[in-house]
Design a protein around this motif. Structure first.
Motif, PDB file in Angstrom:
ATOM      1  N   SER A 229       0.830  -1.210   0.000  1.00  0.00           N
ATOM      2  CA  SER A 229       0.000   0.000   0.000  1.00  0.00           C
ATOM      3  C   SER A 229       0.859   1.252   0.000  1.00  0.00           C
ATOM      4  CB  SER A 229      -0.986  -0.009   1.172  1.00  0.00           C
ATOM      5  OG  SER A 229      -0.305  -0.099   2.378  1.00  0.00           O
ATOM      6  N   SER A 230       2.005   1.211   0.677  1.00  0.00           N
ATOM      7  CA  SER A 230       2.800   2.442   0.663  1.00  0.00           C
ATOM      8  C   SER A 230       3.518   2.604  -0.684  1.00  0.00           C
ATOM      9  CB  SER A 230       3.757   2.510   1.854  1.00  0.00           C
ATOM     10  OG  SER A 230       4.455   1.331   2.021  1.00  0.00           O
ATOM     11  N   LYS A 231       3.689   1.521  -1.410  1.00  0.00           N
ATOM     12  CA  LYS A 231       4.220   1.621  -2.771  1.00  0.00           C
ATOM     13  C   LYS A 231       3.155   2.271  -3.680  1.00  0.00           C
ATOM     14  CE  LYS A 231       5.200  -2.076  -5.452  1.00  0.00           C
ATOM     15  NZ  LYS A 231       5.693  -3.426  -5.798  1.00  0.00           N
ATOM     16  N   ALA A 234       2.297   6.274  -3.538  1.00  0.00           N
ATOM     17  CA  ALA A 234       3.103   7.224  -4.302  1.00  0.00           C
ATOM     18  C   ALA A 234       2.535   7.478  -5.693  1.00  0.00           C
ATOM     19  CB  ALA A 234       4.541   6.722  -4.414  1.00  0.00           C
ATOM     20  N   ILE A 235       1.672   6.579  -6.170  1.00  0.00           N
ATOM     21  CA  ILE A 235       1.153   6.785  -7.525  1.00  0.00           C
ATOM     22  C   ILE A 235      -0.367   6.887  -7.622  1.00  0.00           C
ATOM     23  CG2 ILE A 235       3.163   5.816  -8.722  1.00  0.00           C
ATOM     24  CD1 ILE A 235       1.440   3.227  -9.080  1.00  0.00           C
ATOM     25  N   LYS A 236      -1.107   6.209  -6.738  1.00  0.00           N
ATOM     26  CA  LYS A 236      -2.561   6.388  -6.749  1.00  0.00           C
ATOM     27  C   LYS A 236      -3.132   6.308  -5.338  1.00  0.00           C
ATOM     28  CE  LYS A 236      -2.465   2.433  -9.821  1.00  0.00           C
ATOM     29  NZ  LYS A 236      -3.096   1.589 -10.824  1.00  0.00           N
ATOM     30  N   PRO A 237      -4.236   6.995  -5.101  1.00  0.00           N
ATOM     31  CA  PRO A 237      -4.783   7.023  -3.743  1.00  0.00           C
ATOM     32  C   PRO A 237      -5.489   5.722  -3.356  1.00  0.00           C
ATOM     33  CG  PRO A 237      -6.162   8.314  -5.220  1.00  0.00           C
ATOM     34  CD  PRO A 237      -4.976   7.879  -6.023  1.00  0.00           C
ATOM     35  N   TYR A 270      -1.546   2.952  11.991  1.00  0.00           N
ATOM     36  CA  TYR A 270      -1.066   1.992  10.990  1.00  0.00           C
ATOM     37  C   TYR A 270      -1.497   2.410   9.582  1.00  0.00           C
ATOM     38  CZ  TYR A 270      -0.935  -2.324   8.263  1.00  0.00           C
ATOM     39  OH  TYR A 270      -0.733  -3.244   7.280  1.00  0.00           O
ATOM     40  N   LEU A 271      -2.765   2.767   9.409  1.00  0.00           N
ATOM     41  CA  LEU A 271      -3.254   3.134   8.074  1.00  0.00           C
ATOM     42  C   LEU A 271      -2.527   4.376   7.550  1.00  0.00           C
ATOM     43  CD1 LEU A 271      -7.090   2.368   8.313  1.00  0.00           C
ATOM     44  CD2 LEU A 271      -5.333   1.037   7.139  1.00  0.00           C
ATOM     45  N   LYS A 272      -2.193   5.302   8.460  1.00  0.00           N
ATOM     46  CA  LYS A 272      -1.419   6.461   8.016  1.00  0.00           C
ATOM     47  C   LYS A 272      -0.048   6.026   7.500  1.00  0.00           C
ATOM     48  CE  LYS A 272      -3.655   9.908  10.833  1.00  0.00           C
ATOM     49  NZ  LYS A 272      -3.688  10.488  12.166  1.00  0.00           N
ATOM     50  N   GLN A 273       0.563   5.065   8.215  1.00  0.00           N
ATOM     51  CA  GLN A 273       1.872   4.592   7.762  1.00  0.00           C
ATOM     52  C   GLN A 273       1.779   3.879   6.421  1.00  0.00           C
ATOM     53  OE1 GLN A 273       2.718   2.686  11.704  1.00  0.00           O
ATOM     54  NE2 GLN A 273       4.738   3.583  11.396  1.00  0.00           N
ATOM     55  N   CYS A 274       0.603   3.330   6.131  1.00  0.00           N
ATOM     56  CA  CYS A 274       0.383   2.664   4.843  1.00  0.00           C
ATOM     57  C   CYS A 274       0.106   3.672   3.728  1.00  0.00           C
ATOM     58  CB  CYS A 274      -0.819   1.723   4.926  1.00  0.00           C
ATOM     59  SG  CYS A 274      -0.592   0.320   6.009  1.00  0.00           S
ATOM     60  N   GLY A 275      -0.088   4.942   4.086  1.00  0.00           N
ATOM     61  CA  GLY A 275      -0.457   5.940   3.073  1.00  0.00           C
ATOM     62  C   GLY A 275      -1.920   5.864   2.691  1.00  0.00           C
ATOM     63  N   ILE A 276      -2.713   5.187   3.525  1.00  0.00           N
ATOM     64  CA  ILE A 276      -4.138   4.991   3.227  1.00  0.00           C
ATOM     65  C   ILE A 276      -4.968   6.059   3.931  1.00  0.00           C
ATOM     66  CG2 ILE A 276      -6.102   3.436   3.629  1.00  0.00           C
ATOM     67  CD1 ILE A 276      -4.212   1.101   3.173  1.00  0.00           C
ATOM     68  N   ILE A 277      -5.949   6.611   3.220  1.00  0.00           N
ATOM     69  CA  ILE A 277      -6.853   7.601   3.820  1.00  0.00           C
ATOM     70  C   ILE A 277      -8.074   6.875   4.372  1.00  0.00           C
ATOM     71  CG2 ILE A 277      -8.308   9.613   3.372  1.00  0.00           C
ATOM     72  CD1 ILE A 277      -6.297  10.378   1.160  1.00  0.00           C
ATOM     73  N   GLN A 456       3.176  13.217  -2.254  1.00  0.00           N
ATOM     74  CA  GLN A 456       4.499  13.848  -2.198  1.00  0.00           C
ATOM     75  C   GLN A 456       5.401  13.099  -1.233  1.00  0.00           C
ATOM     76  OE1 GLN A 456       5.472  16.108  -4.271  1.00  0.00           O
ATOM     77  NE2 GLN A 456       3.405  16.073  -5.113  1.00  0.00           N
ATOM     78  N   ARG A 457       4.831  12.795  -0.073  1.00  0.00           N
ATOM     79  CA  ARG A 457       5.618  12.162   0.969  1.00  0.00           C
ATOM     80  C   ARG A 457       6.091  10.770   0.538  1.00  0.00           C
ATOM     81  NH1 ARG A 457       3.986   9.357   5.865  1.00  0.00           N
ATOM     82  NH2 ARG A 457       1.829   9.994   5.657  1.00  0.00           N
ATOM     83  N   PHE A 458       5.165   9.969  -0.003  1.00  0.00           N
ATOM     84  CA  PHE A 458       5.531   8.595  -0.321  1.00  0.00           C
ATOM     85  C   PHE A 458       6.412   8.514  -1.562  1.00  0.00           C
ATOM     86  CE2 PHE A 458       2.498   7.699   2.886  1.00  0.00           C
ATOM     87  CZ  PHE A 458       2.894   6.484   3.421  1.00  0.00           C
ATOM     88  N   ARG A 459       6.414   9.573  -2.357  1.00  0.00           N
ATOM     89  CA  ARG A 459       7.356   9.573  -3.480  1.00  0.00           C
ATOM     90  C   ARG A 459       8.765   9.725  -2.976  1.00  0.00           C
ATOM     91  NH1 ARG A 459       4.277  12.796  -8.386  1.00  0.00           N
ATOM     92  NH2 ARG A 459       2.935  11.006  -8.848  1.00  0.00           N
ATOM     93  N   LYS A 460       8.909  10.474  -1.878  1.00  0.00           N
ATOM     94  CA  LYS A 460      10.247  10.724  -1.333  1.00  0.00           C
ATOM     95  C   LYS A 460      10.731   9.599  -0.433  1.00  0.00           C
ATOM     96  CE  LYS A 460       9.376  15.506  -0.918  1.00  0.00           C
ATOM     97  NZ  LYS A 460       8.821  16.266   0.170  1.00  0.00           N
ATOM     98  N   SER A 461       9.838   9.168   0.474  1.00  0.00           N
ATOM     99  CA  SER A 461      10.326   8.359   1.599  1.00  0.00           C
ATOM    100  C   SER A 461      10.730   6.953   1.196  1.00  0.00           C
ATOM    101  CB  SER A 461       9.246   8.291   2.672  1.00  0.00           C
ATOM    102  OG  SER A 461       8.309   7.312   2.329  1.00  0.00           O
ATOM    103  N   GLU A 462      11.735   6.489   1.847  1.00  0.00           N
ATOM    104  CA  GLU A 462      12.180   5.107   1.654  1.00  0.00           C
ATOM    105  C   GLU A 462      11.631   4.287   2.808  1.00  0.00           C
ATOM    106  OE1 GLU A 462      15.705   4.286  -0.028  1.00  0.00           O
ATOM    107  OE2 GLU A 462      15.253   5.954  -1.386  1.00  0.00           O
ATOM    108  N   ALA A 463      11.263   3.077   2.514  1.00  0.00           N
ATOM    109  CA  ALA A 463      10.737   2.215   3.571  1.00  0.00           C
ATOM    110  C   ALA A 463      11.835   1.915   4.589  1.00  0.00           C
ATOM    111  CB  ALA A 463      10.210   0.929   2.972  1.00  0.00           C
ATOM    112  N   VAL A 464      11.466   1.895   5.846  1.00  0.00           N
ATOM    113  CA  VAL A 464      12.406   1.502   6.889  1.00  0.00           C
ATOM    114  C   VAL A 464      12.347  -0.019   6.992  1.00  0.00           C
ATOM    115  CG1 VAL A 464      13.056   1.814   9.296  1.00  0.00           C
ATOM    116  CG2 VAL A 464      11.630   3.529   8.152  1.00  0.00           C
TER     117      VAL A 464
END
Lengths: 704, 704
Positions: A229-231, A234-237, A270-277, A456-464
């Protein structure tokens, strides 16, 4: 090759349990496949028929002229395992089991489901279901309706993944006459084999899908789910409605963090960390999806409202405030231009109220002027049915060229009947989603802005990526009871992770304590034995000791009291600490969750954490953004800003401490729960300093 | 005789500005009147025509054969005053001015509106508008559409009073194909003469109206509005959407209460005192109105959910939790009965999931069983389009006799297309409102339960009537500055109202202070001169003085410091107070609001009030229920329950103190702002005790 490829893009299907009996599932399913003009080959399987609905029918899988890409099983539950086995033997690798009567009914259903899982494993199959409503894919190259819904979906670019099959049917029904169009639907059912993550993997690559919506009752395989989901973020909601209770559950807790670890708080983080709204209800879920699928993302939060009626404009302004957007401050030049095309009684400020006399030309002129203003990121365009001169249809038609050439976000509100004067076809053609109420439109727009920031954020961030370490673990207990970790070890551990603790010594010697006191203005003296947990309540904490005599007195007092509380043969140990200047008490904690593993909590301490539950949770470890986001979620922000003479907390230092602690907790699976409480900002050291540390170790977690 | 009687039930109307020019307001208005088959006589007025739309037309009011009940003015603004005057001369007492171009455009528009007000006064007229969209009344005996909306309203029992005319048109349009039916619509426009209260007076008696909905941008004449709305609240619900900013506004404040008096907080409290339910947006407003107009009120909060699909059932359960209702615990006997009619895979617990195979007979049997359970107050009935066997239409038809004979609340959710199989006609016939989503249905049901409690309360409560007293007022200032009231006077005042203050003396004599100390364990010594406001910050408050020597030392210290701060010739005065045992710090305050007059605030003190704004507001005085409701609104409830060794605050005593204080503040208009901060619960005295009191007096409010 994705696990869902043959399920969502089959070139040929076997329908096991196809039937000609009207009203039966086997008949409805086949009918649905035919209704949507499936582009592939269909093989109905039924030992009692030669032909169903004009299709040559086969008695079993062995008799098929070619191996199908996908088998769909519609049989009653007791025939399913045998049928799945036959599919496996026939070399079919992709199967949907629609049939119910498995894990969801408990008892022998659980056993039966386990059989399916084993068969799927044995034959290397991808199994969707059981107890699901199937899938569809509106991609014209596929055109596969593998549900038994007689309602054909509107084609479009919103994917819908639903743990409840019925909510799939229901949404399809409700959406039938709206501008909500679907690319793919997947009913995941019991998720015996194929999970949400597998579906997301498919949707990540599916170019026909631009927005993903999900209805989730539980989250399985959270690591895998987060990775994909975090991948995607970066490209679709991805928008999700999470219903019901999670499996995390409360368990008996020995720490603050444990007691506050409400599964809903954890899921939120958790859902925020996944990039999910996360959305509150179905209507909002699809309202936001419609806007995201149709319109470009806004570049910023500044909204202009254009309306032909005051009231709806005020409601839209109120909503802009409420949902975290801003009313654009349109420029002087724009106001002048607006005045030149508007009557005197109109308002050329934002909201731009063109009043009821506005016709399609007024709309065209005003929209063009407003969109040209660089202070405007998006426009909410309100059309109340005009009393005179024009119709919504004429208005929207006159906007054609403006909307066509516009890269800003336009969200229309049509407060008029949906009749032939409404121009709905033209709205669709121009990719404009239509809302009935200003509040819903603004809320959808706010979600677009929210996603634009996530993207914007998920385009930049690298997974830990963290692999738990197997060395340097703390000594865990061997008995039945969880045990408290010794303070000395905890301090060492924190220092390894660059987390400061208040200067202290642990000793049983009064002389040593007095020497320690000489190095500091004031000290605190407490009992240090880990057997005693509620130190303050037992009167075993003495603050503000300044003189030698005060230290001596405290020492004797603690010694006497502690001797009574400690087991025979255990001598009191003392913890002497430097007394810190006052400051806001912060809390950092960790808890190992059944489902999510290492979970960390940030809070504002003392009365705030207990009374207001002013906390934020995330799965550990967290990156810098997530740490700052946690700080931002605390409601008592004013306390961090230097309240009542307390120093302002340095947020970067706080975020750093959160990150380091989250790494510590993730890398030490032997710690069940841990609290740094309080943690105080020290302007002198320019760091957060842990004043009290406590940790419960697992019974026996040391890897052998 | 109500002021709105002739406006909403005219037997004859003059249409001033009637026109035959297509698209003109004068033409559309007349067309609208004719469309709804107005039962009365219509006199078009136009000097340039003999006949319009088949109606004999008159050049002016003088020429009419009879005096009409109502005149409607549609002329351009500059002709309105003259036309109103003519109506007055002609003896017409009721007028609607549709025309715009008055107060809303500022400048000369304000002057023009004032002219109308004066004319109305001179001729004793009831004037609705200007700048309004008119009225309609669907009562078959009247059938008057006095708007220019071509869309005819669904007749029904919901009244809609809207400050925005456009929102009237918009709602009419959006409701055209739903089950939302209207009794009366009033567009109040600029409220130059007739106010919301006049309309409410009419609706109070209008037997065709069972629910009142309002869109308000501002509240005028709040006393009158509250009087009529709380009278109505005992017999029918009022729902309101309050948009935009209120006029109360923030002004420079000298007290906590003043600084926290956010107009939105005040409005919230005020609407509760009116018995009005505030809604967040238009959709919720009308969703709730539909349920209230159609179904009986629930007797309690216990909801049973009956569904043919799991997902929507879970969403409904979540919403039941979220919106303050309870999932009914259905009895063992009910479960047994349910099991006897449901298949094994179904769930006979609440939510009752009949699964997808349920047909209309299952629905009938299950609904009958569930409604018979005494633990169930209401049922949310979910119908996802059934895959087999039946249609929503068949289901709802089969429920006919059950619904007919049922006094419990039933709220259906129809998750299916609105086609010929949906049975919408039957739903309407059975007075069942239809919702598309479970969350919206539960939210509407929650509003019904909320109103049922409001109704009970307003049936019992008697209005508090307070006439400000003119004697015993505090001495106010005469200069430019507001002045602080002397502490001695404030203590006397509080005691008059039975509000306790901490034992104290004000003196400049050390000896007297030492004698006071002898009567108490510990005392506090502070500066008492009202010229010094920030006592703590200036180091002029000394706590916990136990010994004579400590008292002497504090006395000298304060004396020295205060002498530097006080004007020449003013000697320091001391306030010695008994030191109270610790307790939760509460706050009571009052502020005189521009619009609402005396407003009181309750809060939890110290850091809570400042950081969290944990406060509740009401217009003073308040009754016991309102005082308890204020306490209940505080978010930090745990603190009141005896947190961390503090005694539990007695809520009755707290409510009593609030009531008394509210009366004090209402009866003393010379006090601009007042704070009791802190106010501490004393278990010894079984009362709240004010520890610090401060009040700002108006410049010169003493009645001459």
């Amino acid at each position: 090759m994705n696990r869902m490829d043959n399920i969502l893009r089959p070139r040929s299907i076997a329908v096991i349990g196809a039937s000609r009996k009207e009203g039966s599932l086997g008949s409805m399913f086949l009918q649905a496949v035919l209704n949507m003009n499936f582009k592939g080959k269909i093989y109905p399987i039924n030992p009692k028929a030669d032909e169903i609905m004009g299709l040559k029918t086969y008695p079993d899988l062995q008799s098929l002229p070619a191996k199908p890409d996908l088998a769909v099983i519609l049989l009653s539950y007791n025939y399913v395992p045998e049928s799945l086995k036959e599919a496996g033997e026939a070399g079919i690798r992709d199967v949907i089991v629609i049939s119910a009567g498995f894990k969801e009914i408990g008892g022998e259903g659980i056993v039966r489901e386990q059989q399916l899982v084993e068969l799927a494993k044995k034959y290397g199959m991808n199994l969707l279901g059981p107890n699901c409503m199937g899938v569809f894919n509106t991609d014209p190259a596929v055109s596969f309706n593998g549900t038994f819904s007689p309602t054909l979906p509107n084609p479009g670019h919103v994917a819908y993944v639903s743990q409840s099959g019925a909510l799939g049917v229901a949404i399809l029904e409700l959406a039938a006459k709206t501008d909500l169009g679907f690319s793919v639907f997947v009913s995941t059912g019991n998720k015996a084999d194929i999970s949400d993550s597998d579906t997301l993997e498919f949707l990540y690559e599916d170019s026909n899908t631009s927005v993903i919506t999900m209805y989730l009752e539980n989250i399985s395989k959270p690591d895998q789910f987060r990775k994909i989901s975090s991948k995607i973020a970066a490209i679709k909601p991805i928008l999700a409605l999470k219903a019901g209770r999670t499996e995390s559950g409360f368990r008996a807790a020995s720490s603050h963090t444990g007691a506050l670890a409400n599964p809903e708080y954890i899921i939120d983080g958790y859902l925020k960390q996944c990039g999910i709204i996360r959305k509150d209800n179905l209507e909002e879920l699809f309202d936001a999806a419609r806007a995201l699928a149709a319109q470009p993302l806004p570049e910023g939060p500044r909204v202009a409202i254009v309306t032909n009626a005051g009231g709806p404009g005020i409601l839209a302004s109120d909503a802009v405030d409420r949902f975290g957007l801003q009313l654009a401050e349109i420029s002087e030049a724009t106001v002048k231009k607006l005045q030149s095309v508007l009557p005197e009684e109109a308002s050329a400020a934002n909201p731009v109220d063109m009043i009821a006399s506005a016709n399609h030309e007024t709309y065209r002129d005003v929209l063009e002027i407003v969109l040209a203003d660089p202070n405007v990121d998006s426009v909410v365009l309100i059309i109340v049915k005009p009393p005179v001169n024009t119709t919504p249809k004429q208005i929207i038609e006159s906007l054609d060229s403006i909307v066509h050439n516009c890269s800003k976000t336009i969200i229309p509100v049509l407060m008029a009947q949906r009749d032939e004067n409404a121009g709905l076809k033209k709205f669709k053609e121009l990719h404009l989603p239509v809302y009935s109420y200003p509040e819903a439109a603004v809320k959808a727009l706010a979600t677009m802005w929210q996603y634009q920031q996530i993207q914007q954020r998920f385009r930049k961030s690298e997974a830990v990526v963290v692999t738990p370490r197997s060395d340097d673990l703390l000594e865990t207990g061997s008995g039945e009871e969880n045990k408290q970790a010794p303070l000395e070890n905890l301090e060492d551990l924190l220092h390894q992770y660059d987390i400061k603790t208040v200067p202290s010594i642990i000793t049983d010697s009064l002389e040593e304590i007095l020497r320690f006191k000489d190095q500091h203005d004031k000290i605190v003296l407490k009992i240090a034995n880990e057997q005693i947990i509620h130190k303050t309540e037992a009167g075993l904490v003495n603050l503000n000791l300044e003189s030698d005599s005060a230290v001596r007195e405290a020492f004797t007092d603690i010694h006497t009291k502690a001797a009574r509380l400690l087991p025979d043969g255990i001598a009191p140990k003392f913890l002497a600490q430097k007394q810190l200047a006052r400051g806001i008490e912060l809390v950092l904690g960790g808890k190992r969750d059944v489902l999510f593993g290492p979970v960390i909590m940030v809070g504002i301490g003392g009365i705030f954490i207990e009374v207001l539950k002013d906390v934020a949770f995330r799965i550990a470890p967290v990156n810098a953004y997530e740490a700052r986001e946690m700080i931002g979620e605390l409601r008592s922000q004013a306390l961090l800003n230097g309240f009542r003479g307390n120093p302002e907390v340095d947020r970067d230092a706080f975020a750093y401490a959160i990150q380091r602690f989250s790494l510590l907790f993730a890398e030490h699976p032997e710690i069940a729960e841990m609290d740094l409480n309080p943690l105080i900002w020290s302007p002198a050291e320019q760091a957060l300093v842990a004043v009290d540390v406590r940790a419960t170790l697992l019974k026996s977690s040391r890897p052998e």
